[in-house]
Design a protein around this motif. Structure first.
Motif, PDB file in Angstrom:
ATOM      1  N   VAL A 250       0.723  -1.173  -0.007  1.00 19.48           N
ATOM      2  CA  VAL A 250      -0.020   0.080   0.125  1.00 19.48           C
ATOM      3  C   VAL A 250       0.997   1.405   0.063  1.00 19.48           C
ATOM      4  O   VAL A 250       0.451   2.389  -0.648  1.00 19.48           O
ATOM      5  CB  VAL A 250      -0.890  -0.038   1.263  1.00 19.48           C
ATOM      6  CG1 VAL A 250      -1.453   1.229   1.409  1.00 19.48           C
ATOM      7  CG2 VAL A 250      -2.086  -1.076   0.993  1.00 19.48           C
ATOM      8  N   LEU A 251       1.802   1.164   0.674  1.00 20.13           N
ATOM      9  CA  LEU A 251       2.705   2.509   0.822  1.00 20.13           C
ATOM     10  C   LEU A 251       4.078   2.676   0.149  1.00 20.13           C
ATOM     11  O   LEU A 251       4.218   3.950  -0.139  1.00 20.13           O
ATOM     12  CB  LEU A 251       3.192   2.401   2.553  1.00 20.13           C
ATOM     13  CG  LEU A 251       2.443   2.626   3.756  1.00 20.13           C
ATOM     14  CD1 LEU A 251       2.964   2.438   4.878  1.00 20.13           C
ATOM     15  CD2 LEU A 251       1.693   3.834   3.550  1.00 20.13           C
ATOM     16  N   CYS A 252       4.486   1.715  -0.871  1.00 23.53           N
ATOM     17  CA  CYS A 252       5.423   1.886  -1.495  1.00 23.53           C
ATOM     18  C   CYS A 252       5.131   1.479  -3.153  1.00 23.53           C
ATOM     19  O   CYS A 252       5.792   2.360  -3.859  1.00 23.53           O
ATOM     20  CB  CYS A 252       6.394   0.737  -1.320  1.00 23.53           C
ATOM     21  SG  CYS A 252       7.416   0.777   0.300  1.00 23.53           S
ATOM     22  N   ILE A 253       4.068   1.066  -3.455  1.00 19.09           N
ATOM     23  CA  ILE A 253       3.559   0.913  -4.839  1.00 19.09           C
ATOM     24  C   ILE A 253       3.338   2.469  -5.541  1.00 19.09           C
ATOM     25  O   ILE A 253       3.740   2.633  -6.663  1.00 19.09           O
ATOM     26  CB  ILE A 253       2.398   0.132  -5.044  1.00 19.09           C
ATOM     27  CG1 ILE A 253       2.799  -1.380  -4.842  1.00 19.09           C
ATOM     28  CG2 ILE A 253       1.609   0.233  -6.475  1.00 19.09           C
ATOM     29  CD1 ILE A 253       3.696  -1.827  -5.901  1.00 19.09           C
ATOM     30  N   PRO A 254       2.687   3.520  -4.740  1.00 14.94           N
ATOM     31  CA  PRO A 254       2.563   4.953  -5.278  1.00 14.94           C
ATOM     32  C   PRO A 254       3.662   5.396  -5.484  1.00 14.94           C
ATOM     33  O   PRO A 254       3.635   5.971  -6.824  1.00 14.94           O
ATOM     34  CB  PRO A 254       1.743   5.535  -4.363  1.00 14.94           C
ATOM     35  CG  PRO A 254       1.099   4.362  -3.339  1.00 14.94           C
ATOM     36  CD  PRO A 254       1.805   3.202  -3.345  1.00 14.94           C
ATOM     37  N   GLN A 255       4.831   5.448  -4.825  1.00 13.16           N
ATOM     38  CA  GLN A 255       6.265   5.925  -5.266  1.00 13.16           C
ATOM     39  C   GLN A 255       6.696   5.079  -6.659  1.00 13.16           C
ATOM     40  O   GLN A 255       7.322   5.729  -7.336  1.00 13.16           O
ATOM     41  CB  GLN A 255       7.125   5.867  -4.228  1.00 13.16           C
ATOM     42  CG  GLN A 255       8.313   6.769  -4.502  1.00 13.16           C
ATOM     43  CD  GLN A 255       9.381   6.643  -3.369  1.00 13.16           C
ATOM     44  OE1 GLN A 255       9.301   5.702  -2.475  1.00 13.16           O
ATOM     45  NE2 GLN A 255      10.222   7.813  -3.257  1.00 13.16           N
ATOM     46  N   ALA A 256       6.489   3.844  -6.571  1.00 11.52           N
ATOM     47  CA  ALA A 256       6.793   3.013  -7.851  1.00 11.52           C
ATOM     48  C   ALA A 256       6.305   3.608  -9.064  1.00 11.52           C
ATOM     49  O   ALA A 256       6.859   3.794 -10.219  1.00 11.52           O
ATOM     50  CB  ALA A 256       6.908   1.703  -7.688  1.00 11.52           C
ATOM     51  N   VAL A 257       5.014   3.737  -8.898  1.00 15.57           N
ATOM     52  CA  VAL A 257       4.122   4.282 -10.129  1.00 15.57           C
ATOM     53  C   VAL A 257       4.455   5.704 -10.523  1.00 15.57           C
ATOM     54  O   VAL A 257       4.628   6.120 -11.650  1.00 15.57           O
ATOM     55  CB  VAL A 257       2.711   4.127  -9.854  1.00 15.57           C
ATOM     56  CG1 VAL A 257       1.704   4.898 -10.809  1.00 15.57           C
ATOM     57  CG2 VAL A 257       2.275   2.887  -9.472  1.00 15.57           C
ATOM     58  N   GLN A 258       4.779   6.602  -9.361  1.00 15.99           N
ATOM     59  CA  GLN A 258       4.984   7.921  -9.831  1.00 15.99           C
ATOM     60  C   GLN A 258       6.443   7.955 -10.424  1.00 15.99           C
ATOM     61  O   GLN A 258       6.423   8.799 -11.311  1.00 15.99           O
ATOM     62  CB  GLN A 258       5.233   8.698  -8.275  1.00 15.99           C
ATOM     63  CG  GLN A 258       5.673  10.224  -8.471  1.00 15.99           C
ATOM     64  CD  GLN A 258       4.488  11.105  -9.141  1.00 15.99           C
ATOM     65  OE1 GLN A 258       3.623  10.586  -9.714  1.00 15.99           O
ATOM     66  NE2 GLN A 258       4.882  12.295  -9.424  1.00 15.99           N
TER      67      GLN A 258
END
Length: 325
Positions: A250-258
């Motif tokens: 939940v917390l790390c995937i957004p940074q990977a996408v960004q």
């Protein structure tokens, strides 16, 4: 076009850095220190999975101590990494490398749970302190080597970038972002999910076989079941691990996408409002990633059952006795 939306995004971002970042810092420092103290107790540190949790918590503590203060200062426009090259380079290297170490140690803990839950005795024997210590050492070395290029690649006073402390060239940007997204987030999370599901499958099969055999036969393989306390510890460690995997996703995937998005549509390729949105989302993703480093202790208390709570109580009593003396 009015600058009001851009100013609003900058204001919200500053407020997050001023007030949310210090909260993450405080709870992260307290939680990781408690993790280090609790998991280093004799009853837990002899467990390979607990040792991986301990190493991950210690490295997470370093990441928060050296990475978050600059985000707090950024909220007050006093971040030294924006103007001082050596601070910029050192800070990003430590944050990226320690975050990579931490997530890979959790991945190794997932694999360890899979090994220990296996019916195959040779796989179970691979779960031992000697192998885990070797894995920790290799993980630290590989993580350092993966981001050593940041020293020549990063620099302060960047203008056309989401942060002033950022990569100097497009080649550096591509190398860092792909390394971080693939090596530090995507691959370890995929491995966590795969081995987590395999572990659950192993546990389910074991319970099914135990229920199937005669009631007088309590174990399938005596060497697998040492004592009740050991089994309870293993079960709680598995719960802790699965909940932490979920929080990391939940917390790390957004940074990977960004980061992937900004790799293929870099800063400055769109309108000023689009760039402002990228900066805003980038700052939020940074805080979410630090939140992942701050949460383990609270996850362990929530999912660790009586094993972690008992170890915490024993630690508090030991501290009280030493203070009384």
């Amino acid at each position: 076009m009015s600058n009001k939306p851009i100013e609003t995004l900058e204001y919200i971002s500053d407020q997050f850095n001023r007030y949310l970042a210090p909260s993450i810092f405080l709870f992260g420092i307290m939680g990781n220190i408690m993790n280090c103290l609790v998991l280093s107790q004799r009853t837990l540190r002899s467990n390979p999975c607990a040792l991986l949790f301990l190493a991950s918590s210690f490295i997470g503590l370093i990441s928060i101590l050296l990475g978050l203060p600059t985000r707090i200062l950024a909220g007050w426009h006093a971040d030294p990494t924006t103007t001082i090259n050596w601070i910029c380079k050192t800070r990003v290297f430590i944050v990226f490398s320690t975050r990579t170490m931490s997530i890979w140690l959790i991945t190794l803990a997932t694999i360890d749970r899979w090994l220990i839950s296996s019916i195959n005795i040779h796989r179970r024997q691979m779960s031992n302190l000697k192998n885990v210590k070797r894995e920790i050492f290799i993980t630290i070395i590989l993580s350092i080597l993966s981001y050593i290029h940041m020293f020549p690649c990063y620099g302060a006073n960047n203008i056309d970038a989401p942060l002033k402390c950022y990569e100097n060239t497009a080649g550096c940007l591509l190398m860092t972002d792909l390394t971080y997204v693939l090596f530090s987030i995507i691959i370890p999370l995929i491995l966590m999910i795969i081995f987590g599901l395999l572990t659950i499958s192993h546990v389910h099969r074991i319970h099914t076989r135990v229920a199937y055999v005669d009631n007088t036969v309590r174990t399938i393989d005596h060497s697998r079941h040492v004592n009740q306390n050991s089994k309870k510890t293993d079960n709680h460690l598995l719960r802790m691990l699965l909940l932490q995997i979920f929080s990391l996703i939940v917390l790390c995937i957004p940074q990977a996408v960004q980061k992937l998005y900004m790799t293929f549509k870099p800063f400055g390729s769109g309108s000023k409002l689009e760039d402002a949105i990228k900066i805003f989302l980038y700052n939020i993703d940074i805080l979410l990633a630090f939140m992942a480093s701050a949460m383990p202790f609270y996850i362990y208390v929530l999912a660790g059952g009586s094993v972690i709570r008992k170890a915490s109580i024993n630690l508090i009593r030991l501290i009280q006795r030493k203070i009384a003396c």
